[in-house]
Design an enzyme around this catalytic site. Structure first.
Site: not given
Length: 264
Positions: A64, A116, A211, A213-214
């Site tokens: 995402h 994801d 922030g 995410s990932g």
């Protein structure tokens, strides 16, 4: 979460959305403690998401974070500790050669950010001789669910509370990983095999936020660090009364995708 969060979650389901911060964390010390942690940024140096170094060529992030991006719009910064002042560590920019999103990634309900995960191929190679940069191993299909592991940590430069500030210093939190059964009880109807949940079972005071995410869920397993999950989604306003949800790296559909792209 086994006691407190599950009870609260069953009565107060919140709107889910991609996560981006560490709530209830603390400054990482010393710089380079999590050398596989990176930052996905615009070329104006704006941090948008975390990344995870898995080799001198490949970096993971959440799909995402890059689903609408091209390599020309983003860079990866590694060796970074203080994202705004850049006085510690050895922040180094790397251009992205290619972005591969999981082909079965979907956003939002009813699949809740399925698969994801994205693989970023770096132009040239990452300098793994840098004391602030190294690759982390990956959980595989035979890995445990990590729910009994007391040495799991989430990290990131995400907001420290919903709508709050984004920290300068990389944040960390020693987190509980929920079993699949706990995860499903915590978030009824929202959890699938490609998810892994984290939080604090008894205090319900830590989680991921905008922030983060990932970025990685890192666990020490058999003496080695492995990335067990990639930060994916959580509650609006980053409430920690429900679990933060990560893409499960050891899920066969995710792990085989990474292997197909990287041969790892």
């Amino acid at each position: 979460m086994k006691c407190l969060i599950v009870l609260v979650a069953l009565t107060t389901l919140a709107i889910a959305k991609p996560a981006a911060r560490i709530v209830g964390g603390e400054d990482v010390d010393p710089p380079g403690k999590y050398p596989w942690q990176g930052s996905l940024q615009s070329f104006s140096d704006f941090h948008s998401c975390g990344t995870v170094v898995i080799s001198n060529k490949y970096v993971l992030t959440a799909a995402h974070c890059v689903i609408s991006q091209s390599p020309a719009t983003r860079k990866v910064v590694l060796g970074m500790h203080d994202k705004d002042t850049r006085l510690e560590g050895n922040p180094t920019d790397y251009n992205i050669e290619r972005i591969d999103n999981h082909p079965l990634y979907t956003s939002g309900p009813p699949t809740y950010w399925a698969n994801d995960v994205a693989v970023l191929t770096i132009e040239g190679t990452i300098d793994l001789t840098d004391q602030y940069v190294s690759a982390i191993g990956m959980a595989d299909e035979n890995s445990p669910d990590f729910s009994d592991n007391e040495d799991c940590h989430i990290t990131g430069w995400g907001r420290t509370r919903g709508g709050g500030p984004s920290p300068n210093i990389l944040q960390e939190a020693n987190i509980d990983v929920l079993s699949p059964a706990e995860c499903r009880a915590n978030r009824p109807g929202q959890i699938y095999d490609y998810h892994i949940c984290v939080g604090k079972r008894f205090t319900a005071d830590q989680g991921a936020c905008q922030g983060d995410s990932g970025g990685p869920l890192s666990c020490r397993h058999n003496g080695n660090w492995v990335v067990a999950g990639i930060t994916s989604w959580g509650n609006s306003f980053c409430a920690t009364t429900q679990a933060s949800v990560y893409a499960r790296v050891g899920f066969s559909g995710i792990r085989s995708f990474i292997r197909e792209i990287t041969n790892m």
